[in-house]
Design a protein around this motif. Structure first.
Motif, PDB file in Angstrom:
ATOM      1  N   ILE A  87       0.857  -1.183   0.000  1.00  0.00           N
ATOM      2  CA  ILE A  87       0.000   0.000   0.000  1.00  0.00           C
ATOM      3  C   ILE A  87       0.894   1.234   0.000  1.00  0.00           C
ATOM      4  CG2 ILE A  87      -1.815   1.253   1.210  1.00  0.00           C
ATOM      5  CD1 ILE A  87      -2.685  -1.458   2.416  1.00  0.00           C
ATOM      6  N   THR A  88       0.710   2.084  -1.007  1.00  0.00           N
ATOM      7  CA  THR A  88       1.600   3.233  -1.185  1.00  0.00           C
ATOM      8  C   THR A  88       0.956   4.570  -0.854  1.00  0.00           C
ATOM      9  OG1 THR A  88       0.995   3.490  -3.507  1.00  0.00           O
ATOM     10  CG2 THR A  88       2.862   2.038  -3.006  1.00  0.00           C
ATOM     11  N   HIS A  89      -0.360   4.575  -0.673  1.00  0.00           N
ATOM     12  CA  HIS A  89      -1.070   5.838  -0.458  1.00  0.00           C
ATOM     13  C   HIS A  89      -2.378   5.533   0.237  1.00  0.00           C
ATOM     14  CE1 HIS A  89      -2.721   9.824  -1.503  1.00  0.00           C
ATOM     15  NE2 HIS A  89      -3.820   9.194  -1.828  1.00  0.00           N
ATOM     16  N   GLY A  90      -2.787   6.364   1.161  1.00  0.00           N
ATOM     17  CA  GLY A  90      -4.067   6.211   1.833  1.00  0.00           C
ATOM     18  C   GLY A  90      -4.721   7.558   2.035  1.00  0.00           C
ATOM     19  N   TYR A  91      -6.048   7.564   1.942  1.00  0.00           N
ATOM     20  CA  TYR A  91      -6.793   8.811   2.040  1.00  0.00           C
ATOM     21  C   TYR A  91      -8.115   8.563   2.754  1.00  0.00           C
ATOM     22  CZ  TYR A  91      -9.577  12.850   0.646  1.00  0.00           C
ATOM     23  OH  TYR A  91     -10.374  13.962   0.661  1.00  0.00           O
ATOM     24  N   SER A  92      -8.504   9.491   3.596  1.00  0.00           N
ATOM     25  CA  SER A  92      -9.809   9.488   4.241  1.00  0.00           C
ATOM     26  C   SER A  92     -10.432  10.859   4.034  1.00  0.00           C
ATOM     27  CB  SER A  92      -9.672   9.208   5.736  1.00  0.00           C
ATOM     28  OG  SER A  92     -10.860   9.531   6.408  1.00  0.00           O
ATOM     29  N   MET A  93     -11.696  10.883   3.662  1.00  0.00           N
ATOM     30  CA  MET A  93     -12.368  12.153   3.428  1.00  0.00           C
ATOM     31  C   MET A  93     -12.372  13.012   4.694  1.00  0.00           C
ATOM     32  SD  MET A  93     -16.165  12.807   1.848  1.00  0.00           S
ATOM     33  CE  MET A  93     -15.842  11.835   0.407  1.00  0.00           C
ATOM     34  N   GLN A  94     -12.421  12.371   5.861  1.00  0.00           N
ATOM     35  CA  GLN A  94     -12.480  13.111   7.122  1.00  0.00           C
ATOM     36  C   GLN A  94     -11.154  13.742   7.508  1.00  0.00           C
ATOM     37  OE1 GLN A  94     -13.891   9.992   9.648  1.00  0.00           O
ATOM     38  NE2 GLN A  94     -16.031  10.590   9.392  1.00  0.00           N
ATOM     39  N   ILE A  95     -10.035  13.031   7.267  1.00  0.00           N
ATOM     40  CA  ILE A  95      -8.748  13.554   7.742  1.00  0.00           C
ATOM     41  C   ILE A  95      -7.739  13.827   6.631  1.00  0.00           C
ATOM     42  CG2 ILE A  95      -8.917  12.537  10.037  1.00  0.00           C
ATOM     43  CD1 ILE A  95      -7.174  10.261   9.120  1.00  0.00           C
ATOM     44  N   GLY A  96      -8.076  13.534   5.403  1.00  0.00           N
ATOM     45  CA  GLY A  96      -7.145  13.753   4.291  1.00  0.00           C
ATOM     46  C   GLY A  96      -6.172  12.601   4.166  1.00  0.00           C
ATOM     47  N   LEU A  97      -4.912  12.914   3.877  1.00  0.00           N
ATOM     48  CA  LEU A  97      -3.912  11.861   3.725  1.00  0.00           C
ATOM     49  C   LEU A  97      -3.740  11.105   5.029  1.00  0.00           C
ATOM     50  CD1 LEU A  97      -1.133  13.618   1.605  1.00  0.00           C
ATOM     51  CD2 LEU A  97      -2.832  11.963   0.848  1.00  0.00           C
ATOM     52  N   ILE A  98      -3.612   9.804   4.905  1.00  0.00           N
ATOM     53  CA  ILE A  98      -3.509   8.934   6.079  1.00  0.00           C
ATOM     54  C   ILE A  98      -2.057   8.554   6.302  1.00  0.00           C
ATOM     55  CG2 ILE A  98      -4.155   6.657   6.972  1.00  0.00           C
ATOM     56  CD1 ILE A  98      -6.729   6.921   5.351  1.00  0.00           C
ATOM     57  N   ASP A  99      -1.663   8.484   7.550  1.00  0.00           N
ATOM     58  CA  ASP A  99      -0.335   8.054   7.931  1.00  0.00           C
ATOM     59  C   ASP A  99      -0.111   6.607   7.505  1.00  0.00           C
ATOM     60  OD1 ASP A  99       1.328   6.659  10.367  1.00  0.00           O
ATOM     61  OD2 ASP A  99       2.054   8.669   9.898  1.00  0.00           O
ATOM     62  N   LYS A 100       1.109   6.281   7.130  1.00  0.00           N
ATOM     63  CA  LYS A 100       1.454   4.932   6.663  1.00  0.00           C
ATOM     64  C   LYS A 100       1.042   3.838   7.654  1.00  0.00           C
ATOM     65  CE  LYS A 100       5.331   2.360   4.746  1.00  0.00           C
ATOM     66  NZ  LYS A 100       5.192   2.240   3.332  1.00  0.00           N
ATOM     67  N   ASN A 101       1.074   4.150   8.946  1.00  0.00           N
ATOM     68  CA  ASN A 101       0.680   3.177   9.964  1.00  0.00           C
ATOM     69  C   ASN A 101      -0.804   2.815   9.894  1.00  0.00           C
ATOM     70  OD1 ASN A 101       3.301   3.182  11.016  1.00  0.00           O
ATOM     71  ND2 ASN A 101       2.843   4.960  12.282  1.00  0.00           N
ATOM     72  N   GLU A 102      -1.600   3.644   9.228  1.00  0.00           N
ATOM     73  CA  GLU A 102      -3.051   3.424   9.138  1.00  0.00           C
ATOM     74  C   GLU A 102      -3.482   2.826   7.794  1.00  0.00           C
ATOM     75  OE1 GLU A 102      -5.310   4.064  11.686  1.00  0.00           O
ATOM     76  OE2 GLU A 102      -3.470   4.324  12.856  1.00  0.00           O
ATOM     77  N   TYR A 103      -2.534   2.589   6.878  1.00  0.00           N
ATOM     78  CA  TYR A 103      -2.887   2.086   5.544  1.00  0.00           C
ATOM     79  C   TYR A 103      -3.660   0.772   5.600  1.00  0.00           C
ATOM     80  CZ  TYR A 103       0.281   5.368   3.110  1.00  0.00           C
ATOM     81  OH  TYR A 103       0.892   6.472   2.591  1.00  0.00           O
ATOM     82  N   LEU A 104      -3.178  -0.178   6.361  1.00  0.00           N
ATOM     83  CA  LEU A 104      -3.806  -1.497   6.412  1.00  0.00           C
ATOM     84  C   LEU A 104      -5.212  -1.409   7.013  1.00  0.00           C
ATOM     85  CD1 LEU A 104      -3.404  -4.449   5.698  1.00  0.00           C
ATOM     86  CD2 LEU A 104      -2.472  -4.800   7.980  1.00  0.00           C
ATOM     87  N   LYS A 105      -5.379  -0.613   8.051  1.00  0.00           N
ATOM     88  CA  LYS A 105      -6.704  -0.439   8.650  1.00  0.00           C
ATOM     89  C   LYS A 105      -7.674   0.186   7.648  1.00  0.00           C
ATOM     90  CE  LYS A 105      -5.023   0.142  13.361  1.00  0.00           C
ATOM     91  NZ  LYS A 105      -4.808   1.102  14.438  1.00  0.00           N
ATOM     92  N   THR A 106      -7.183   1.131   6.874  1.00  0.00           N
ATOM     93  CA  THR A 106      -8.018   1.777   5.863  1.00  0.00           C
ATOM     94  C   THR A 106      -8.429   0.782   4.781  1.00  0.00           C
ATOM     95  OG1 THR A 106      -6.909   3.879   6.282  1.00  0.00           O
ATOM     96  CG2 THR A 106      -8.122   3.685   4.206  1.00  0.00           C
ATOM     97  N   TYR A 107      -7.489  -0.037   4.332  1.00  0.00           N
ATOM     98  CA  TYR A 107      -7.785  -1.068   3.336  1.00  0.00           C
ATOM     99  C   TYR A 107      -8.834  -2.043   3.881  1.00  0.00           C
ATOM    100  CZ  TYR A 107      -6.823  -4.889   0.007  1.00  0.00           C
ATOM    101  OH  TYR A 107      -6.918  -5.885  -0.935  1.00  0.00           O
ATOM    102  N   GLU A 108      -8.714  -2.424   5.136  1.00  0.00           N
ATOM    103  CA  GLU A 108      -9.696  -3.323   5.750  1.00  0.00           C
ATOM    104  C   GLU A 108     -11.078  -2.668   5.811  1.00  0.00           C
ATOM    105  OE1 GLU A 108      -7.728  -4.218   9.445  1.00  0.00           O
ATOM    106  OE2 GLU A 108      -6.762  -5.994   8.607  1.00  0.00           O
ATOM    107  N   LYS A 109     -11.140  -1.367   6.124  1.00  0.00           N
ATOM    108  CA  LYS A 109     -12.418  -0.649   6.136  1.00  0.00           C
ATOM    109  C   LYS A 109     -13.042  -0.661   4.741  1.00  0.00           C
ATOM    110  CE  LYS A 109     -11.300   2.577   9.851  1.00  0.00           C
ATOM    111  NZ  LYS A 109     -10.978   3.971  10.178  1.00  0.00           N
ATOM    112  N   ILE A 110     -12.215  -0.473   3.728  1.00  0.00           N
ATOM    113  CA  ILE A 110     -12.714  -0.488   2.353  1.00  0.00           C
ATOM    114  C   ILE A 110     -13.285  -1.860   2.019  1.00  0.00           C
ATOM    115  CG2 ILE A 110     -12.029  -0.390  -0.077  1.00  0.00           C
ATOM    116  CD1 ILE A 110     -10.001   1.810   0.793  1.00  0.00           C
ATOM    117  N   LEU A 111     -12.538  -2.906   2.322  1.00  0.00           N
ATOM    118  CA  LEU A 111     -13.019  -4.256   2.023  1.00  0.00           C
ATOM    119  C   LEU A 111     -14.306  -4.577   2.768  1.00  0.00           C
ATOM    120  CD1 LEU A 111      -9.759  -6.410   1.886  1.00  0.00           C
ATOM    121  CD2 LEU A 111     -11.061  -5.412   0.003  1.00  0.00           C
ATOM    122  N   ASN A 112     -14.401  -4.170   4.021  1.00  0.00           N
ATOM    123  CA  ASN A 112     -15.608  -4.442   4.809  1.00  0.00           C
ATOM    124  C   ASN A 112     -16.826  -3.715   4.234  1.00  0.00           C
ATOM    125  OD1 ASN A 112     -14.553  -6.200   6.737  1.00  0.00           O
ATOM    126  ND2 ASN A 112     -13.765  -4.501   7.948  1.00  0.00           N
ATOM    127  N   GLY A 113     -16.635  -2.526   3.674  1.00  0.00           N
ATOM    128  CA  GLY A 113     -17.741  -1.781   3.099  1.00  0.00           C
ATOM    129  C   GLY A 113     -18.011  -2.116   1.647  1.00  0.00           C
TER     130      GLY A 113
END
Length: 140
Positions: A110-136
């Protein structure tokens, strides 16, 4: 808002329906040139993939709910050597991108992460963000 089905193809993967189409665009999206957009029929999420990418920097963009969350993941080549993607290539792309069993193996891709609420996501949160995407995105 509903997506027009005109000019789009339908594919079913793992009992989920998707619409996909190929288009060309420059300076407006993540990829310049020929690209594919795949949208879940329920419009919960989308995949975007550029056909004219450099092999070492090839990635797919996976987004949820109109960019509520989005990640870019380094990926393999899904088109053939002539730059043509077939319906079986689309199926492979969907399965690879949304494979729940391979979440942990994609962590370092994962090279980039984004959340509409907070903008660019820290690299430590990439996997959690990907999991949220898959769950939704898919019915788990």
């Amino acid at each position: 808002m509903a997506i027009s089905k005109k000019g789009k193809r339908k594919i079913t993967v793992n009992s989920e329906n998707y619409l996909w189409w190929i288009f060309t665009e420059f300076d407006q999206t993540e990829f310049d040139g020929v690209q594919i957009k795949i949208v879940a029929e329920n419009q919960s999420g989308y995949l975007k993939y550029g056909l004219e990418q450099i092999d070492k920097k090839r990635y797919i963009s996976i987004g949820l709910n109109q960019n509520k969350y989005k990640v870019h993941i380094l990926c393999p080549k899904f088109e053939n050597d002539d730059g043509i993607i077939t319906p079986s290539g689309i199926e492979t792309l969907i399965k690879w991108s949304l494979s729940v069993s391979e979440i942990k193996s994609k962590e370092n891709q994962i090279t980039h992460g984004y959340s509409m609420q907070i903008g660019l996501i820290d690299k430590n949160e990439y996997l959690k963000t990907y999991e949220k995407i898959l769950n939704g995105f898919i019915s788990l």
